[in-house]
Design an enzyme around this catalytic site. Structure first.
Site, PDB file in Angstrom:
ATOM      1  N   ASP A   1      34.677  27.899  43.055  1.00 51.32           N
ATOM      2  CA  ASP A   1      35.639  28.889  43.339  1.00 51.32           C
ATOM      3  C   ASP A   1      34.951  30.286  44.099  1.00 51.32           C
ATOM      4  O   ASP A   1      34.516  31.738  44.505  1.00 51.32           O
ATOM      5  CB  ASP A   1      35.831  29.861  41.635  1.00 51.32           C
TER       6      ASP A   1
ATOM      7  N   ASP B   1      41.800  30.628  47.832  1.00 48.72           N
ATOM      8  CA  ASP B   1      40.990  31.274  46.431  1.00 48.72           C
ATOM      9  C   ASP B   1      41.998  30.443  45.983  1.00 48.72           C
ATOM     10  O   ASP B   1      42.926  31.514  45.275  1.00 48.72           O
ATOM     11  CB  ASP B   1      40.750  32.600  46.521  1.00 48.72           C
TER      12      ASP B   1
ATOM     13  N   ASP C   1      45.575  28.751  39.513  1.00 55.09           N
ATOM     14  CA  ASP C   1      46.574  30.119  40.409  1.00 55.09           C
ATOM     15  C   ASP C   1      46.204  30.738  41.192  1.00 55.09           C
ATOM     16  O   ASP C   1      44.895  30.258  42.253  1.00 55.09           O
ATOM     17  CB  ASP C   1      46.781  30.327  39.498  1.00 55.09           C
TER      18      ASP C   1
ATOM     19  N   GLU D   1      43.855  31.784  35.945  1.00 61.93           N
ATOM     20  CA  GLU D   1      42.318  32.654  36.292  1.00 61.93           C
ATOM     21  C   GLU D   1      42.117  34.405  36.768  1.00 61.93           C
ATOM     22  O   GLU D   1      42.042  34.758  35.973  1.00 61.93           O
ATOM     23  CB  GLU D   1      41.313  31.722  37.392  1.00 61.93           C
TER      24      GLU D   1
END
Length: 486
Positions: free
Chosen positions: A169, A115, A78, A145
């Site tokens: 990440d 991201d 996501d 997330e």
């Protein structure tokens, strides 16, 4: 976006271009998940969708590396959906309009989704490759997330077989992350009492805008303006003198993004209209002095609107403005153990006015549980004073650093060998999923790396092209150096 597929490394950027074309805001990852599953099955890769919606894709080791420790490359599917006020964009339907600006990739008026789209693209590119050396490989793609870490919370023991997990990440090239903050959501709910508006009053829409916003963990130490706090400050300071009454208050859109805009509908006696305009002008000038470095483009403005039928009662207004103005925000404490890293913070992220209540959502982050608990206690006390209900939910643990981590040492040494300089070993003030993965997989060795991403969670988000290449080179070199399994 055809520019993207021409960038190097092409396998990664071609995947990122595909990802940008499929809408994937938090809780709306199904289309992307289906696309990836169909792609994996067409290439005879084993793909599992767990009960939560996470994807686990397995690829056998390349020839001669079957005895290596198993590696899990992890990313989340996501992205944060944020758009500028003048940008018409439906994140559930419209693709991200990515473009190249020098050495950066940006988006047209929205968050880019680098991201964690770049990390996801790197994992999928490795799965697709035929010439990248690696041992037994799994790719874990989690859901939701950004809005609650639902996927990480739902990951069950026994699903993953790897010994090492590489989280993708992180957002600064040259930094290796071996720990992160935990967090908890907090909400204030204040019951509303309304009265009839005075027909002799004039109504205005009061707006705070022009702020940079950003990630409520990574950017919280930069001192950027919080639109909710700025608006509450003006209202608290001027309500009595101007005879100002409030009819609604709305600000921010995500509890983990620093609010860039906030709005209130207010009424004032006709005789105070000029004084209101002067107060707004003076307040904007004051803010531009205070935020000259951190948020120089802050704007405070008013525009006339139709008089609402009802307004907040005096008691309700006093409670709300006291609550919002007194609510802690920003850095609460810097870490004593890790120089330059925020230990504990709070973001007053979202405020909404509903028919019978006002709700304010906050996100508390801390490297230590006691720091998080202390802020929770402060908010509970504030709620009691203001007559608001306070609730806490979604608590997730931090990721405690392990100085003996084998994979951290491999990444550090590999980086030194490639770039002939020391990487920075860091603990990040953000909620990486590694802390939650440690619950079902306590012995798994974990590390987090990534390229340089600026201003995530805001429409200014951008990713540096050169560092994407450096991240890719490092990731492939690390995979080649994974040791044999005892």
């Amino acid at each position: 976006m055809s520019q993207l597929s021409q960038l190097a490394p092409q396998p990664l950027w071609q995947w990122f271009e595909k990802i940008c074309a499929i809408p994937r805001p938090s809780k709306h990852e199904a289309a992307l998940s289906q696309f990836i599953q169909q792609w994996a099955k067409a290439r005879d890769l084993l793909v599992i969708e767990d009960a939560t919606g996470n994807l686990i894709i397995r690829k056998p080791a390349t020839a001669g590396m079957e005895d290596r420790k198993g590696v899990v490359i992890q990313a989340h599917m996501d992205m944060v959906p944020q758009a500028n006020a003048d940008k018409v964009h439906d994140f559930t339907k419209d693709p991200i309009e990515a473009w190249v600006d020098g050495d950066w990739v940006k988006a047209n008026g929205t968050t880019l989704g680098a991201d964690n789209g770049i990390g996801m693209a790197s994992a999928l590119a490795i799965l697709e490759s035929t010439d990248i050396a690696h041992g037994p490989l799994e790719v874990l793609l989690t859901i939701d997330e950004e809005a609650g870490m639902t996927g990480a919370f739902g990951l069950q023991a026994g699903v993953l077989t790897g010994d090492i997990l590489i989280n993708t990440d992180s957002e600064q090239e040259g930094e290796i992350y071996m720990g992160c903050a935990g967090g908890v959501d907090a909400s204030f709910t204040l019951p509303l009492t309304k009265i009839a508006s005075d027909n002799a009053d004039k109504a205005f829409r009061l707006t705070v805008s022009g702020l940079k916003g950003g990630h409520s963990g990574v950017n919280i130490h930069l001192g950027r303006g919080n639109a909710n706090k700025i608006l509450a400050r003006f209202l608290f300071d001027n309500a009595d003198e101007l005879g100002l009454t409030l009819t609604d208050f709305t600000g921010g859109s995500l509890r983990n993004a620093i609010p860039r805009e906030a709005f209130a509908t207010i009424t004032v006696p006709a005789a105070q209209v000029d004084a209101l305009a002067s107060a707004v002008s003076e307040f904007q000038a004051l803010l531009r002095t205070e935020l000259a470095i951190a948020d120089a483009d802050v704007k405070v403005s008013i525009s006339p609107v139709e008089l609402p039928a009802e307004q907040f009662s005096a008691a309700t207004q006093a409670q709300l403005l006291s609550l919002l103005h007194a609510c802690p925000n920003g850095v609460i404490r810097m870490s004593d153990e890790v120089e330059g890293v925020t230990e504990t913070s709070l973001n007053l992220g979202v405020i909404t006015t509903e028919a019978d209540k006002v709700v304010a959502l906050c996100l508390i982050r801390s490297l230590i549980d006691s720091g998080r608990d202390n802020v929770c206690s402060q908010l509970a006390a504030l709620g009691k004073l203001a007559g608001a209900q306070v609730a806490f939910s979604g608590a997730y643990p931090g990721w405690k650093p392990d100085n003996e981590s084998e994979v951290m040492a491999i990444v550090r040494n590999t980086y030194q060998d490639i770039y002939h300089k020391e990487p920075v070993i860091m603990v990040i003030h953000a909620g990486l999923e590694c802390g939650l993965f440690k619950e079902p997989y306590p012995t798994m060795d974990m590390v987090s790396i990534g390229p340089t991403i600026r201003y995530p969670h805001s429409p200014d988000e951008k990713v540096n092209i050169t560092t994407v290449g450096q991240y890719w080179q490092l990731l492939l070199a690390v995979l080649a150096r994974i040791p044999t399994k005892a």
